[in-house]
Motif scaffolding. Sequence first.
Motif, short mmCIF file in Angstrom:
data_model
loop_
_atom_site.label_atom_id
_atom_site.label_comp_id
_atom_site.label_asym_id
_atom_site.label_seq_id
_atom_site.Cartn_x
_atom_site.Cartn_y
_atom_site.Cartn_z
N GLY A 258 30.69 41.31 52.06
CA GLY A 258 28.98 40.90 52.19
C GLY A 258 28.14 41.93 51.03
O GLY A 258 27.21 41.64 50.79
N LYS A 259 28.24 42.84 50.83
CA LYS A 259 27.54 43.81 50.04
C LYS A 259 27.74 43.57 48.29
O LYS A 259 28.86 43.19 47.88
N PRO A 260 26.25 43.71 47.91
CA PRO A 260 27.20 42.61 46.58
C PRO A 260 27.07 43.20 45.68
O PRO A 260 27.74 42.95 44.48
N GLY A 261 27.09 44.66 45.91
CA GLY A 261 27.86 45.96 44.58
C GLY A 261 29.57 45.83 44.84
O GLY A 261 30.59 46.45 44.19
N CYS A 262 30.10 45.30 46.01
CA CYS A 262 31.62 45.16 46.41
C CYS A 262 32.14 44.05 45.56
O CYS A 262 31.87 43.85 45.02
N HIS A 263 33.73 45.05 44.88
CA HIS A 263 34.62 44.34 44.21
C HIS A 263 35.46 42.35 45.07
O HIS A 263 35.46 41.79 43.93
N CYS A 264 34.96 42.63 46.20
CA CYS A 264 34.27 41.63 46.68
C CYS A 264 34.14 40.38 46.34
O CYS A 264 34.92 39.03 46.66
N ALA A 265 32.97 40.64 45.53
CA ALA A 265 32.37 39.78 45.56
C ALA A 265 32.58 38.81 44.29
O ALA A 265 32.04 37.46 44.28
N THR A 266 33.26 39.40 43.21
CA THR A 266 33.56 38.82 42.04
C THR A 266 35.21 38.31 42.48
O THR A 266 35.59 38.08 41.68
N SER A 267 35.75 38.86 43.01
CA SER A 267 37.15 38.65 42.80
C SER A 267 37.25 37.95 44.43
O SER A 267 37.26 37.25 44.88
N ASP A 268 39.23 38.17 44.79
CA ASP A 268 39.18 37.62 46.07
C ASP A 268 39.17 37.45 47.96
O ASP A 268 39.26 37.15 48.40
N GLY A 269 38.51 38.69 47.15
CA GLY A 269 38.06 39.42 48.41
C GLY A 269 39.02 40.57 49.14
O GLY A 269 39.81 41.36 48.78
N HIS A 270 38.42 40.76 50.38
CA HIS A 270 39.20 42.12 50.87
C HIS A 270 40.41 41.57 51.13
O HIS A 270 40.73 40.87 52.59
N ARG A 271 42.28 42.08 51.27
CA ARG A 271 42.86 41.68 52.37
C ARG A 271 43.22 41.97 53.74
O ARG A 271 43.30 43.19 54.08
N VAL A 272 43.09 40.89 54.81
CA VAL A 272 43.01 41.77 56.02
C VAL A 272 44.18 40.53 56.86
O VAL A 272 44.18 39.87 56.85
#
Length: 121
Positions: free
Chosen positions: A34-48
């Motif tokens: 949910g952080k606008p500057g994080c890479h997950c905003a434009t990629s596949d997201g964090h793997r959990v």
Amino acid sequence: MRDLLNRRRRAVHELPPLEETVRGSVLVRRLRCGKPGCHCATSDGHRVTYLSVTFGGGRTEQISLPASLVPLARRWVANYLRWWEAVERVSAINRQLLRKRRVSERSPRRSGRRRGSGPRR
């Protein structure tokens, strides 16, 4: 009958240690933080990765797994499935054994008198 007993013994002997079993599924999900500057905003997201277990009544428990524990959790889940399959194999063998024993107990025994062969009253 000896063959069935040997098959049953082998099925039990080949099992992994019961202490190394867990019921559940290992799931991998992609989440966005949910952080606008994080890479997950434009990629596949964090793997959990989770171990997910569903209980009666629909309750679900999920345990977050660090990458170092994922192989262990997968092995324990696979071990659980091996135990479950072995229980089914042993149960099928035991049903066959019961059928064979039932037939052998039904064979006529020469005790002198048979049921219903006495004098009528």
